[in-house]
Design a protein around this motif. Structure first.
Motif: not given
Lengths: 341, 97
Positions: A275, A239, A304, A283, A289, A279-281, A236-237, A287, A231
């Motif tokens: 992941r 895409s 990722m 962190q 994405w 979990e992304f949300r 990670a944030c 995002l 992360f």
């Protein structure tokens, strides 16, 4: 003296030149070679000095062939490297690379220059042991010249022109070369059918991964996937960001022996470097994405990067079993251009 | 011995951006906030704009994002800039991401 581009220095010593640069806020902090008209002319090799190759933000400086040559001399580039530097600067000017953002961000991003094809051997670039440095003049001075162009022409000085919170060592010089492998050269994989080419990818320093033991490409790439699925990186944030995977020749040979092409490596990493969406949300509140990722339930394993094509595989380095992943800043796309002598 | 060397900065491009002229007086001015998209930037910018408005007897009349798909790493849309230039004398924003 009437040419405003020319400065007079009363003392030819390296110390006097160093002092002048410091006084004017120029340079990268290291000693330089004096860009005398004779040396600059040699770097230009008869090219049209006022031709603008790119306009570089945030300063809006015109990267003329002369300005590029001056910085090549400052960095210690031999004249035969000027076409590589000009190609790299041309790449920096591409809109998709987003140099304005690269220089404005607090992320430590630096443009990585990768030299491909015949130029690697012809011009003396090191694609073998220690390809990322140190010790080879072409890699070191070409990478440094790119940074000097950014500092001087783009105005990317820490503070007013480069907001990077901590910087990173690759902001001094960041250049490597592609090793020969069983695969066609990288630039052919992105549609550049030329004997030589230059890629610029704006990313972090290389993150190492190693596998000394296995002849199993999946075990090797699982370690790459592990290095990617963190992360702490902008991928990670964001895409849409790319990854550059620098396989060492031995890892690449293992992949090839198993019948894998570059695209197979990218596909595998796309599936394995994941992941859970939840979990992304947890962190990130912000995002950036792709739509299909935003709709994913919390327990779905998300990659990722939003597509396998964003994972770009090249070969670099010498004997041994260390490879690397190079995360992106995110809001930038790599550019690969043919090298024109 | 004297030597001559080239300056390394090169010329500015013909269309390189220039700073806007300084407003002659801010008293009673209209203030805008341009959110650069970073976490908490909007909170800070609005607070600063309100504080400034109080000091100069002005008003915060526009709070906006950069436009469709705008974020910290992108430039502001020309439409948003055109609107701001008509509505306010001063814009507060963040210069980095």
């Amino acid at each position: 003296m009437t040419d405003p581009d020319l400065l007079e220095l009363a003392d030819e010593s390296p110390e006097a030149l160093y002092a002048l640069l410091e006084e004017r806020g120029w340079g990268d902090g290291l000693p330089v070679v004096a860009p005398t008209p004779e040396r600059v002319d040699a770097a230009l090799a008869g090219a049209h000095a006022d031709e603008v190759i790119a306009v570089l933000p945030p300063r809006g400086g015109a990267a003329t062939r002369r300005a590029i040559a001056v910085n090549a001399v400052l960095a210690g580039c031999p004249p035969e490297l000027t076409p590589v530097l000009v190609t790299a600067v041309r790449a920096l000017g591409h809109q998709r690379l987003n140099l304005r953002g690269v220089n404005a961000t607090t992320h430590p991003v630096a443009p990585l220059v990768i030299v491909h094809g015949d130029a690697v051997d012809d011009l003396g670039f090191n694609s073998g042991l220690g390809a990322f440095g140190p010790g080879n003049r072409a890699n070191a001075t070409l990478g440094r010249a790119v940074r000097l162009v950014l500092l001087h022409v783009a105005g990317a000085r820490p503070g007013p022109g480069d907001a990077s919170t901590q910087g990173q060592p690759s902001k001094y010089a960041y250049c490597t070369a592609e090793s020969r492998s069983e695969w066609p050269p990288y630039h052919h994989s992105v549609g550049v059918e030329a004997p030589s080419a230059v890629t610029v990818h704006c990313g972090e320093n290389p993150h190492n991964f190693h596998d000394m033991e296995s002849g199993d490409i999946e075990r090797i790439l699982d370690k790459a996937a592990s290095a990617m699925a963190t992360f702490g990186v902008n991928n990670a944030c964001i895409s849409g960001g790319e990854w550059f995977i620098g396989l060492c020749p031995e890892h690449a040979a293992t992949a090839h022996a198993a019948g894998w092409e570059r695209g197979d490596v990218a596909d595998y990493l796309f599936e394995r470097a994941r992941r859970p969406a939840g979990e992304f949300r947890r962190q990130f509140e912000l995002l950036s994405w792709a739509g299909w990722m935003r709709d994913a339930p919390d327990d779905e394993m998300l990659p990722m990067t939003q597509e396998a094509a964003n994972i770009r595989v090249f070969v670099t380095g010498g004997a041994g079993k260390h490879s690397c992943v190079i995360p992106s800043w995110g809001m930038t796309r790599s550019v690969t251009l043919p090298l024109v002598p | 011995m004297t030597i001559r060397i080239h300056a390394p900065v090169g010329p500015l491009a013909d269309d390189s951006p220039q700073l806007a002229p300084v407003a002659p007086a801010l008293s009673g001015g209209r203030i805008g906030v341009l959110d650069n998209g970073k976490p908490n930037a909007l909170v800070l910018l609005i607070r600063a704009a309100e504080g400034l408005a109080e000091r100069i007897g002005g008003r915060v009349v526009a709070v906006t994002a950069k436009g469709p798909r705008g974020n910290a790493a992108t430039t502001c849309s020309p439409q948003v800039l055109a609107t701001l230039s008509k509505e306010v004398e001063l814009v507060l924003t963040g210069s980095a991401d």
